[in-house]
Motif scaffolding. Structure first.
Motif, PDB file in Angstrom:
ATOM      1  N   LYS A 252       0.811  -1.221   0.000  1.00 46.87           N
ATOM      2  CA  LYS A 252       0.000   0.000   0.000  1.00 46.87           C
ATOM      3  C   LYS A 252       0.845   1.272   0.000  1.00 46.87           C
ATOM      4  O   LYS A 252       0.506   2.238  -0.674  1.00 46.87           O
ATOM      5  CB  LYS A 252      -1.019   0.010   1.150  1.00 46.87           C
ATOM      6  CG  LYS A 252      -0.404  -0.129   2.493  1.00 46.87           C
ATOM      7  CD  LYS A 252      -1.425  -0.380   3.560  1.00 46.87           C
ATOM      8  CE  LYS A 252      -0.745  -0.433   4.916  1.00 46.87           C
ATOM      9  NZ  LYS A 252       0.483  -1.235   4.977  1.00 46.87           N
TER      10      LYS A 252
ATOM     11  N   SER B 208       0.547   7.045   6.914  1.00 47.05           N
ATOM     12  CA  SER B 208       0.166   7.160   8.337  1.00 47.05           C
ATOM     13  C   SER B 208       0.970   6.195   9.207  1.00 47.05           C
ATOM     14  O   SER B 208       1.258   6.479  10.368  1.00 47.05           O
ATOM     15  CB  SER B 208      -1.338   6.945   8.517  1.00 47.05           C
ATOM     16  OG  SER B 208      -1.735   5.679   8.057  1.00 47.05           O
TER      17      SER B 208
ATOM     18  N   TYR C 265       2.965   6.620  12.995  1.00 39.44           N
ATOM     19  CA  TYR C 265       2.937   5.724  14.170  1.00 39.44           C
ATOM     20  C   TYR C 265       4.348   5.251  14.514  1.00 39.44           C
ATOM     21  O   TYR C 265       4.709   5.101  15.689  1.00 39.44           O
ATOM     22  CB  TYR C 265       2.025   4.516  13.908  1.00 39.44           C
ATOM     23  CG  TYR C 265       0.568   4.856  14.046  1.00 39.44           C
ATOM     24  CD1 TYR C 265       0.023   5.113  15.310  1.00 39.44           C
ATOM     25  CD2 TYR C 265      -0.254   4.950  12.944  1.00 39.44           C
ATOM     26  CE1 TYR C 265      -1.314   5.446  15.450  1.00 39.44           C
ATOM     27  CE2 TYR C 265      -1.601   5.287  13.075  1.00 39.44           C
ATOM     28  CZ  TYR C 265      -2.119   5.537  14.326  1.00 39.44           C
ATOM     29  OH  TYR C 265      -3.437   5.880  14.469  1.00 39.44           O
ATOM     30  N   ARG C 266       5.161   5.017  13.498  1.00 38.49           N
ATOM     31  CA  ARG C 266       6.533   4.565  13.742  1.00 38.49           C
ATOM     32  C   ARG C 266       7.362   5.681  14.395  1.00 38.49           C
ATOM     33  O   ARG C 266       8.164   5.417  15.295  1.00 38.49           O
ATOM     34  CB  ARG C 266       7.174   4.120  12.416  1.00 38.49           C
ATOM     35  CG  ARG C 266       6.629   2.795  11.915  1.00 38.49           C
ATOM     36  CD  ARG C 266       7.105   2.496  10.509  1.00 38.49           C
ATOM     37  NE  ARG C 266       6.619   1.203  10.059  1.00 38.49           N
ATOM     38  CZ  ARG C 266       7.246   0.046  10.273  1.00 38.49           C
ATOM     39  NH1 ARG C 266       8.416   0.026  10.888  1.00 38.49           N
ATOM     40  NH2 ARG C 266       6.724  -1.079   9.853  1.00 38.49           N
TER      41      ARG C 266
ATOM     42  N   SER D 171       2.835  -1.861  16.748  1.00 37.61           N
ATOM     43  CA  SER D 171       1.423  -2.270  16.841  1.00 37.61           C
ATOM     44  C   SER D 171       0.845  -1.945  18.212  1.00 37.61           C
ATOM     45  O   SER D 171      -0.329  -1.556  18.320  1.00 37.61           O
ATOM     46  CB  SER D 171       1.265  -3.765  16.590  1.00 37.61           C
ATOM     47  OG  SER D 171       1.304  -4.039  15.222  1.00 37.61           O
TER      48      SER D 171
ATOM     49  N   ALA E 262       0.207   1.738  18.312  1.00 35.07           N
ATOM     50  CA  ALA E 262      -0.924   2.081  17.449  1.00 35.07           C
ATOM     51  C   ALA E 262      -2.263   1.629  18.038  1.00 35.07           C
ATOM     52  O   ALA E 262      -3.316   2.025  17.555  1.00 35.07           O
ATOM     53  CB  ALA E 262      -0.730   1.472  16.059  1.00 35.07           C
TER      54      ALA E 262
ATOM     55  N   ARG F  90      -3.905   7.348  18.689  1.00 36.86           N
ATOM     56  CA  ARG F  90      -4.635   7.319  17.411  1.00 36.86           C
ATOM     57  C   ARG F  90      -5.312   8.668  17.153  1.00 36.86           C
ATOM     58  O   ARG F  90      -5.261   9.184  16.051  1.00 36.86           O
ATOM     59  CB  ARG F  90      -5.679   6.188  17.381  1.00 36.86           C
ATOM     60  CG  ARG F  90      -5.082   4.786  17.483  1.00 36.86           C
ATOM     61  CD  ARG F  90      -6.003   3.714  16.938  1.00 36.86           C
ATOM     62  NE  ARG F  90      -6.067   3.771  15.485  1.00 36.86           N
ATOM     63  CZ  ARG F  90      -5.148   3.215  14.670  1.00 36.86           C
ATOM     64  NH1 ARG F  90      -4.138   2.553  15.154  1.00 36.86           N
ATOM     65  NH2 ARG F  90      -5.272   3.333  13.362  1.00 36.86           N
TER      66      ARG F  90
ATOM     67  N   ARG G 193      -4.138   1.722   7.860  1.00 39.65           N
ATOM     68  CA  ARG G 193      -5.039   0.625   8.211  1.00 39.65           C
ATOM     69  C   ARG G 193      -6.484   1.098   8.341  1.00 39.65           C
ATOM     70  O   ARG G 193      -7.411   0.319   8.180  1.00 39.65           O
ATOM     71  CB  ARG G 193      -4.639  -0.008   9.559  1.00 39.65           C
ATOM     72  CG  ARG G 193      -3.204  -0.494   9.648  1.00 39.65           C
ATOM     73  CD  ARG G 193      -2.968  -1.644   8.693  1.00 39.65           C
ATOM     74  NE  ARG G 193      -1.689  -2.315   8.907  1.00 39.65           N
ATOM     75  CZ  ARG G 193      -0.501  -1.824   8.617  1.00 39.65           C
ATOM     76  NH1 ARG G 193      -0.405  -0.607   8.095  1.00 39.65           N
ATOM     77  NH2 ARG G 193       0.598  -2.516   8.812  1.00 39.65           N
ATOM     78  N   ASP G 194      -6.668   2.390   8.676  1.00 37.81           N
ATOM     79  CA  ASP G 194      -8.013   2.909   8.953  1.00 37.81           C
ATOM     80  C   ASP G 194      -8.243   4.239   8.253  1.00 37.81           C
ATOM     81  O   ASP G 194      -9.057   5.036   8.695  1.00 37.81           O
ATOM     82  CB  ASP G 194      -8.198   3.089  10.464  1.00 37.81           C
ATOM     83  CG  ASP G 194      -7.258   4.137  11.050  1.00 37.81           C
ATOM     84  OD1 ASP G 194      -6.207   4.406  10.424  1.00 37.81           O
ATOM     85  OD2 ASP G 194      -7.576   4.710  12.113  1.00 37.81           O
TER      86      ASP G 194
ATOM     87  N   ARG H 201       1.607  -9.341  13.417  1.00 38.03           N
ATOM     88  CA  ARG H 201       1.257  -7.922  13.339  1.00 38.03           C
ATOM     89  C   ARG H 201      -0.146  -7.750  12.737  1.00 38.03           C
ATOM     90  O   ARG H 201      -0.938  -6.938  13.217  1.00 38.03           O
ATOM     91  CB  ARG H 201       2.303  -7.163  12.519  1.00 38.03           C
ATOM     92  CG  ARG H 201       2.457  -5.722  12.942  1.00 38.03           C
ATOM     93  CD  ARG H 201       3.894  -5.259  12.939  1.00 38.03           C
ATOM     94  NE  ARG H 201       4.479  -5.268  11.615  1.00 38.03           N
ATOM     95  CZ  ARG H 201       4.337  -4.299  10.728  1.00 38.03           C
ATOM     96  NH1 ARG H 201       3.611  -3.232  11.012  1.00 38.03           N
ATOM     97  NH2 ARG H 201       4.919  -4.356   9.563  1.00 38.03           N
TER      98      ARG H 201
ATOM     99  N   ASP I  33      -3.151  -5.872  14.611  1.00 36.29           N
ATOM    100  CA  ASP I  33      -3.797  -4.703  13.993  1.00 36.29           C
ATOM    101  C   ASP I  33      -5.286  -4.946  13.739  1.00 36.29           C
ATOM    102  O   ASP I  33      -6.095  -4.027  13.799  1.00 36.29           O
ATOM    103  CB  ASP I  33      -3.106  -4.336  12.668  1.00 36.29           C
ATOM    104  CG  ASP I  33      -1.676  -3.841  12.874  1.00 36.29           C
ATOM    105  OD1 ASP I  33      -1.370  -3.357  13.986  1.00 36.29           O
ATOM    106  OD2 ASP I  33      -0.871  -3.952  11.935  1.00 36.29           O
TER     107      ASP I  33
ATOM    108  N   ARG J 293      -7.462  -5.294  17.469  1.00 33.28           N
ATOM    109  CA  ARG J 293      -7.490  -4.274  18.525  1.00 33.28           C
ATOM    110  C   ARG J 293      -8.882  -3.635  18.616  1.00 33.28           C
ATOM    111  O   ARG J 293      -9.650  -3.652  17.637  1.00 33.28           O
ATOM    112  CB  ARG J 293      -6.417  -3.207  18.273  1.00 33.28           C
ATOM    113  CG  ARG J 293      -6.691  -2.396  17.044  1.00 33.28           C
ATOM    114  CD  ARG J 293      -5.711  -1.246  16.882  1.00 33.28           C
ATOM    115  NE  ARG J 293      -5.923  -0.647  15.589  1.00 33.28           N
ATOM    116  CZ  ARG J 293      -5.001  -0.473  14.656  1.00 33.28           C
ATOM    117  NH1 ARG J 293      -3.756  -0.802  14.893  1.00 33.28           N
ATOM    118  NH2 ARG J 293      -5.313   0.074  13.505  1.00 33.28           N
TER     119      ARG J 293
END
Ligand code: DC
Length: 232
Positions: free
Chosen positions: A21, A39, A43-44, A103, A106, A112, A135-136, A186, A190, A193
């Motif tokens: 992606k 995104s 987070y990283r 993860s 996140a 978030r 992811r979202d 992972r 993800d 959660r």
């Protein structure tokens, strides 16, 4: 809300680790002259700050540290890179230490919310629009995105791509199996959660890239996006 109006200029690309992606989003953005916002990189970068400051999973302190260390994405010659304390951290955020922890970071709701706010502001500040991946993006960050794409690929293919990305050209069968297990762990974290789990938006275009050449998956998104953006 202002960012809802702006979402008409957003293409959202979501999917599991190694589905392609981020590289797809980057190429689509370049072709359509839009900003690319990764995104996951944000987070990283937050995770990097947490590890450096040894904050463990204290979400309030993590967000304070993200603000005080100027965590964000900045435009570097047309492509957005993660920054901490004024330094480009694109490489170090891909380290194994960060990958192993991200993860869990996140999964923290306060983190978030903070990341979502940063991304919405970046889109608000970018007049041309953006291709955002994660992811979202299509389900939570920009639910009104003009186009939502959900990329998938088989677990083995995703592991092979990750190995190539990391320069592990001579990886053997055991190595691929280990990488597959790490990716699957992972994915499970993800997808299971409580907040904003990895899930396709009901109106997302699904593309399985297992058998596709890179150029084909980019073209599939670009061809769909152009009429929606009013580009001939
Ligand atoms: O895409 P990536 O591997 O760089 O993402 C890093 C982590 O961040 C991954 O564990 C999932 C999480 N993430 C998320 O929860 N929501 C996003 N929109 C993007 C990434």
């Amino acid at each position: 809300m202002r960012w809802r109006l702006l979402a008409s200029r957003v293409i959202a690309i979501d999917g599991p680790a190694g589905s392609g992606k981020t590289s797809t989003a980057k190429a689509v953005a370049a072709e359509l002259e839009l900003a690319h916002l990764d995104s996951g990189a944000l987070y990283r970068a937050v995770t990097l700050v947490m590890l450096d400051a040894e904050l463990r999973l204290d979400e309030r302190r993590i967000v304070e540290a993200a603000n005080s260390h100027g965590v964000g994405l900045r435009d570097v010659h047309g492509s957005f890179h993660p920054f901490v304390d004024g330094f480009d951290v694109s490489k170090v955020v891909r380290s194994q230490d960060v990958t192993a922890q991200v993860s869990q970071v996140a999964a923290l709701p306060t983190v978030r919310d903070w990341v979502n706010g940063v991304l919405r502001q970046l889109v608000a500040d970018h007049p041309a629009g953006a291709v955002a991946d994660g992811r979202d993006v299509g389900t939570v960050i920009f639910p009104d995105a003009i186009l939502k794409v959900f990329l998938t690929a088989s677990l083995e293919e995703r592991a092979l791509r990750r190995a190539k990305q990391e320069g592990r050209v001579d990886i053997d069968g055991d190595g691929v199996a280990r990488l597959s297990r790490a990716i699957q762990e992972r994915d499970t974290a993800d997808a299971s959660r409580a907040v904003a789990p990895l899930v396709a938006a009901p109106d997302a275009l699904h593309i399985d890239t297992t058998q596709l050449a890179f150029g084909e998956q980019v073209a599939a998104v670009v061809d769909k996006a152009k009429p929606l953006l009013g580009i001939a």
